[in-house]
Design an enzyme around this catalytic site. Sequence first.
Site, short mmCIF file in Angstrom:
data_model
loop_
_atom_site.label_atom_id
_atom_site.label_comp_id
_atom_site.label_asym_id
_atom_site.label_seq_id
_atom_site.Cartn_x
_atom_site.Cartn_y
_atom_site.Cartn_z
N ARG A 84 61.95 81.54 28.57
CA ARG A 84 61.39 81.58 27.32
C ARG A 84 60.61 80.42 26.98
O ARG A 84 59.56 80.57 26.37
CB ARG A 84 62.40 81.74 26.33
CG ARG A 84 63.12 83.07 26.32
CD ARG A 84 64.30 83.04 25.62
NE ARG A 84 64.61 84.46 25.59
CZ ARG A 84 64.62 85.46 24.40
NH1 ARG A 84 64.03 85.14 23.45
NH2 ARG A 84 64.88 86.58 24.47
N ASP A 97 61.24 90.55 15.04
CA ASP A 97 62.66 90.97 14.41
C ASP A 97 62.91 90.65 12.93
O ASP A 97 63.83 91.34 12.52
CB ASP A 97 63.58 89.54 15.07
CG ASP A 97 64.06 89.61 16.55
OD1 ASP A 97 63.48 90.72 17.16
OD2 ASP A 97 64.88 88.96 16.91
N TYR A 106 68.75 88.02 36.96
CA TYR A 106 67.37 88.02 37.25
C TYR A 106 66.61 86.89 37.56
O TYR A 106 67.27 85.81 37.02
CB TYR A 106 66.23 88.77 36.52
CG TYR A 106 66.18 88.35 35.20
CD1 TYR A 106 65.21 87.66 34.74
CD2 TYR A 106 67.02 89.31 34.02
CE1 TYR A 106 65.03 87.26 33.18
CE2 TYR A 106 66.62 88.96 32.71
CZ TYR A 106 65.54 88.01 32.34
OH TYR A 106 65.49 87.71 30.92
P1 FAD Z 1 62.53 84.66 16.55
O1 FAD Z 1 62.14 84.54 17.95
O2 FAD Z 1 63.36 84.73 15.77
O3 FAD Z 1 61.22 83.61 15.75
C1 FAD Z 1 61.15 83.23 14.32
C2 FAD Z 1 60.69 82.00 14.26
O4 FAD Z 1 60.36 81.54 12.92
C3 FAD Z 1 61.49 80.74 14.67
O5 FAD Z 1 60.68 79.78 15.36
C4 FAD Z 1 62.23 80.08 13.39
O6 FAD Z 1 62.50 78.88 13.53
C5 FAD Z 1 61.06 80.39 12.36
N1 FAD Z 1 61.56 80.57 10.90
C6 FAD Z 1 62.93 81.28 10.50
N2 FAD Z 1 62.80 81.20 9.30
C7 FAD Z 1 62.01 80.50 8.93
C8 FAD Z 1 61.65 79.87 7.63
N3 FAD Z 1 62.33 80.31 6.43
N4 FAD Z 1 60.39 78.90 7.37
C9 FAD Z 1 59.50 78.76 8.62
N5 FAD Z 1 59.91 79.13 9.79
C10 FAD Z 1 60.80 79.92 9.85
N6 FAD Z 1 62.95 90.82 24.01
C11 FAD Z 1 62.30 91.08 24.95
O7 FAD Z 1 60.86 91.35 24.92
N7 FAD Z 1 62.61 91.19 26.45
C12 FAD Z 1 63.74 90.55 27.00
O8 FAD Z 1 64.01 90.53 28.05
C13 FAD Z 1 64.76 90.13 25.77
N8 FAD Z 1 65.70 89.65 26.25
C14 FAD Z 1 66.85 89.41 25.16
C15 FAD Z 1 68.13 89.02 25.71
C16 FAD Z 1 68.92 88.60 24.44
C17 FAD Z 1 70.48 88.23 24.84
C18 FAD Z 1 68.58 88.41 23.18
C19 FAD Z 1 69.49 88.16 22.18
C20 FAD Z 1 67.21 89.05 22.77
C21 FAD Z 1 66.32 89.42 23.46
N9 FAD Z 1 64.95 89.92 23.40
C22 FAD Z 1 64.14 90.04 24.41
C23 FAD Z 1 64.43 89.95 21.82
C24 FAD Z 1 63.83 88.76 21.57
O9 FAD Z 1 64.45 87.52 22.09
C25 FAD Z 1 63.56 88.70 20.15
O10 FAD Z 1 63.11 89.99 19.99
C26 FAD Z 1 62.23 88.04 19.84
O11 FAD Z 1 62.64 86.48 20.30
C27 FAD Z 1 61.76 88.02 18.47
O12 FAD Z 1 60.84 87.23 17.98
P2 FAD Z 1 60.29 86.84 16.65
O13 FAD Z 1 59.06 86.01 16.75
O14 FAD Z 1 60.11 88.08 15.96
O15 FAD Z 1 61.32 86.02 15.98
#
Ligand code: FAD
Length: 391
Positions: free
Chosen positions: A104, A293, A214
């Site tokens: 990651r 998410d 993996y």
């Molecule tokens: P996040 O990664 O949660 O990023 C949100 C960002 O916003 C963070 O940097 C946070 O600090 C910031 N933030 C939050 N609130 C605020 C605020 N109020 N003000 C300013 N900044 C803020 N997905 C895949 O596609 N392939 C995989 O193999 C996979 N494996 C996974 C395995 C596990 C065990 C888990 C739990 C998840 C897995 N996922 C996988 C899912 C994936 O990790 C998430 O769906 C993805 O990281 C979501 O990305 P995002 O950018 O939407 O949110």
Amino acid sequence: MDIIIVGAGIGGLAAAAALLQRGHKVRVFEQSPQLSEVGAGIQMSANAVKVLDAFGLRRRLEATGVRPKAFEFRRFDSGELLHGMPLGELHEQQHGAPYFQIHRGDLHAALRDAVHQLDDKVVVLDSKVVRVEEDSSHASVYFENGSSASADLVVGADGIKSVVRKHVIGADQPVFTGQLAWRCTVPIAKIAPELRTDILSTIWCGPKNHAVTYYLRGGELLNFVGCVERPNEEESWTAKRPWRELSEDYAGWHPKVRAIIDAVDRSQCFRWALNNRAPSMSWSSARVTMLGDAVHATLPYMAQGAAMAIEDAAVLARALELDAPLQEQLRTYEWHRAPRTARVVEESTEMGELYHISSAEEMRKAFHDRNIAKSRNEWLYSYDPLRDSLT
Ligand code: FAD
């Protein structure tokens, strides 16, 4: 347009790259004092890799990732092969881009560099958004320190505990699914050669529990994710737990799984509570929308959460190019994304049920009936977020 993105995770950075490539003015506000990701692996299938490719990241993925030969679904104790699904060259031929497994931190750094190449002042750290407001001409974000910023559009990429979501949808909370995820990495040098798997994504299926193993970083590192059902346990979001608990969860598992557990750094065992939400079909107001998410948190059992965030980023950027008022552009984005992301959330939950069957006979039958390879190939991996029609 002048666009604010809240959150510099994988989704927020992908959106920044896609919007900057199309000439928008972009600012990304991230709450953390530095850009970072969880120290674990992530799988990226063709549907998401097509977008990463358009950011010029293919060579970076090839250099830091691994291309697995296949998915193998095996019984947790005997190691019996229940189902297989080729990846490797065939995945690329069938779906138009390779399948990668990558650390990651490496994926996040690659996205950060793609954004910085387009504009190195875009990401503003240490900027926690606490509130969002909008009127007919602007949307504004308010920070913890009392300051604020305004733009034509705000995009919430702020993850499962999204503040932007509170503004658009209300204060609905994510739901604990009763499932927990252990995540660890182990240098392959610590595993005896006879206990190493091939370059595969192996899903070890057991009663109320499964594990995924993996490789990362050219095969130097092994990634372990262990997903165990614990419906009644009070659970914080992420917690460091004693190695003993991890070891007990995998007592009696196949020697190749045990070898990883035994080699794990015992001071670095972390467990996540897995939460999700019922899928939404609409997630934009007049000047505020969301992706990743923040909208459609899912169980990770199809490895698609981050892939959906990357797809969202590409489709949002395309929708904002349509010759239509902003509200119509945002409706087009949602209409295109909602059915697909809802299907991922629902099928990911079903996969948990499939992977956690206890009797060997039922397990063989369920895998045969479900034919994962066929169902995923038809709709999931061949999709192209850059080209599929938006209408
Ligand atoms: P996040 O990664 O949660 O990023 C949100 C960002 O916003 C963070 O940097 C946070 O600090 C910031 N933030 C939050 N609130 C605020 C605020 N109020 N003000 C300013 N900044 C803020 N997905 C895949 O596609 N392939 C995989 O193999 C996979 N494996 C996974 C395995 C596990 C065990 C888990 C739990 C998840 C897995 N996922 C996988 C899912 C994936 O990790 C998430 O769906 C993805 O990281 C979501 O990305 P995002 O950018 O939407 O949110």
